[in-house]
Scaffold this motif. Structure first.
Motif, PDB file in Angstrom:
ATOM      1  N   GLU A   1       0.784  -1.371  -0.162  1.00 48.85           N
ATOM      2  CA  GLU A   1       0.320  -0.144   0.079  1.00 48.85           C
ATOM      3  C   GLU A   1       0.964   1.345  -0.062  1.00 48.85           C
ATOM      4  O   GLU A   1       2.209   1.324   1.117  1.00 48.85           O
ATOM      5  CB  GLU A   1      -0.620  -0.062   0.965  1.00 48.85           C
ATOM      6  CG  GLU A   1      -1.669  -1.296   1.167  1.00 48.85           C
ATOM      7  CD  GLU A   1      -3.116  -1.152   0.516  1.00 48.85           C
ATOM      8  OE1 GLU A   1      -3.673  -0.324   0.487  1.00 48.85           O
ATOM      9  OE2 GLU A   1      -2.667  -2.110  -0.249  1.00 48.85           O
TER      10      GLU A   1
ATOM     11  N   ALA B   1       2.675   2.793   3.161  1.00 51.98           N
ATOM     12  CA  ALA B   1       3.264   0.958   4.259  1.00 51.98           C
ATOM     13  C   ALA B   1       5.277   1.534   4.412  1.00 51.98           C
ATOM     14  O   ALA B   1       5.534   0.991   5.430  1.00 51.98           O
ATOM     15  CB  ALA B   1       3.509   0.014   3.176  1.00 51.98           C
ATOM     16  N   ALA B   2       5.065   2.748   4.275  1.00 49.14           N
ATOM     17  CA  ALA B   2       6.800   2.709   4.885  1.00 49.14           C
ATOM     18  C   ALA B   2       7.017   3.853   5.888  1.00 49.14           C
ATOM     19  O   ALA B   2       7.675   4.027   6.220  1.00 49.14           O
ATOM     20  CB  ALA B   2       7.688   3.636   3.495  1.00 49.14           C
ATOM     21  N   THR B   3       5.814   3.896   6.006  1.00 51.00           N
ATOM     22  CA  THR B   3       5.257   4.141   7.659  1.00 51.00           C
ATOM     23  C   THR B   3       4.896   3.313   8.758  1.00 51.00           C
ATOM     24  O   THR B   3       4.725   2.085   9.120  1.00 51.00           O
ATOM     25  CB  THR B   3       4.350   5.115   7.578  1.00 51.00           C
ATOM     26  OG1 THR B   3       3.162   4.773   7.569  1.00 51.00           O
ATOM     27  CG2 THR B   3       4.533   6.556   6.608  1.00 51.00           C
ATOM     28  N   THR B   4       5.724   3.912  10.088  1.00 51.46           N
ATOM     29  CA  THR B   4       5.874   2.102  11.486  1.00 51.46           C
ATOM     30  C   THR B   4       3.830   2.578  11.201  1.00 51.46           C
ATOM     31  O   THR B   4       3.159   3.111  11.754  1.00 51.46           O
ATOM     32  CB  THR B   4       6.452   2.607  12.230  1.00 51.46           C
ATOM     33  OG1 THR B   4       7.347   2.887  11.914  1.00 51.46           O
ATOM     34  CG2 THR B   4       6.043   2.056  13.062  1.00 51.46           C
ATOM     35  N   THR B   5       3.387   1.532  11.217  1.00 48.04           N
ATOM     36  CA  THR B   5       2.409   0.662  12.494  1.00 48.04           C
ATOM     37  C   THR B   5       2.408  -0.188  13.433  1.00 48.04           C
ATOM     38  O   THR B   5       2.622  -1.077  13.503  1.00 48.04           O
ATOM     39  CB  THR B   5       1.377  -0.186  10.954  1.00 48.04           C
ATOM     40  OG1 THR B   5       1.370   0.316   9.427  1.00 48.04           O
ATOM     41  CG2 THR B   5      -0.267  -0.440  11.341  1.00 48.04           C
ATOM     42  N   LEU B   6       2.126   0.758  14.865  1.00 50.93           N
ATOM     43  CA  LEU B   6       2.041   0.296  15.741  1.00 50.93           C
ATOM     44  C   LEU B   6       1.160  -0.253  16.428  1.00 50.93           C
ATOM     45  O   LEU B   6       0.810  -1.496  16.806  1.00 50.93           O
ATOM     46  CB  LEU B   6       2.406   1.591  16.605  1.00 50.93           C
ATOM     47  CG  LEU B   6       3.531   1.309  16.857  1.00 50.93           C
ATOM     48  CD1 LEU B   6       3.606   2.283  17.967  1.00 50.93           C
ATOM     49  CD2 LEU B   6       3.940   0.750  17.323  1.00 50.93           C
TER      50      LEU B   6
ATOM     51  N   GLY C   1      -3.165  -2.097  14.858  1.00 47.11           N
ATOM     52  CA  GLY C   1      -4.433  -2.023  13.698  1.00 47.11           C
ATOM     53  C   GLY C   1      -3.841  -2.227  12.341  1.00 47.11           C
ATOM     54  O   GLY C   1      -4.327  -3.167  11.389  1.00 47.11           O
ATOM     55  N   GLY C   2      -2.299  -2.964  12.217  1.00 47.93           N
ATOM     56  CA  GLY C   2      -2.252  -3.092  10.615  1.00 47.93           C
ATOM     57  C   GLY C   2      -2.499  -4.641  10.671  1.00 47.93           C
ATOM     58  O   GLY C   2      -2.665  -5.949  11.856  1.00 47.93           O
ATOM     59  N   THR C   3      -2.762  -5.522   9.527  1.00 41.15           N
ATOM     60  CA  THR C   3      -2.767  -6.854   9.439  1.00 41.15           C
ATOM     61  C   THR C   3      -2.259  -7.424   8.134  1.00 41.15           C
ATOM     62  O   THR C   3      -2.175  -7.023   7.500  1.00 41.15           O
ATOM     63  CB  THR C   3      -4.679  -7.625   8.187  1.00 41.15           C
ATOM     64  OG1 THR C   3      -5.328  -6.662   7.587  1.00 41.15           O
ATOM     65  CG2 THR C   3      -6.119  -6.664   9.612  1.00 41.15           C
TER      66      THR C   3
END
Lengths: 95, 95
Positions: free
Chosen positions: B82, B85-90, B92-94
């Protein structure tokens, strides 16, 4: 038992010789469609019990301190591993 | 320009010395919560244009033929990247 996935990629401005080697090999094997490859790392961290926000917070700190080299790498994702994540997702996966 | 992410992990029954080394280092650095670590690889493949089902299909074949060693590794994910996607997902990511 819960698992957290931590994904780390070389920063865009950093040369990635492993990715370059793969990018060079792909067309020789008949995969002519891909114009570039970057290679990074994927960790799965296991915890007892559920993946709480505190677990994700600690995983994010471990990612910065130990799993990545912040000079040349970015932590691109820290997230719980879903139960069915060990199966290949060919479409519909969100990142 | 589209990107496909390919994620590869050592098979569960295969010894993972890199993961073991990380698992041993974590508690020494104050991260006592994690009971196990596995280390795998994450590739980003670039294509011109959109990530179509045909692109994902070719990426999945490349993952089996070139990016992974099927004797000791599993391809755990082949999916479009997506835009964010280059940002950190702390959270809620699946996966």
């Amino acid at each position: 038992m819960g698992r957290v996935v931590v994904e780390i990629m070389p920063k865009p401005e950093i040369l990635d010789p492993q990715g370059k080697a793969v990018a060079g090999a792909l067309p020789r094997l008949g995969f002519g469609r891909f114009t570039g490859v970057r290679q990074g790392k994927r960790f799965e961290l296991e915890v007892e019990g559920e993946v709480t926000p505190e677990v994700l917070e600690e995983a994010a700190r471990a990612a910065e301190v130990l799993l990545s080299n912040p000079v040349i790498e970015d932590v691109v994702r820290v997230a719980p591993v879903e139960a069915d994540a060990a199966t290949t997702t060919l479409a519909g996966g969100t990142t």
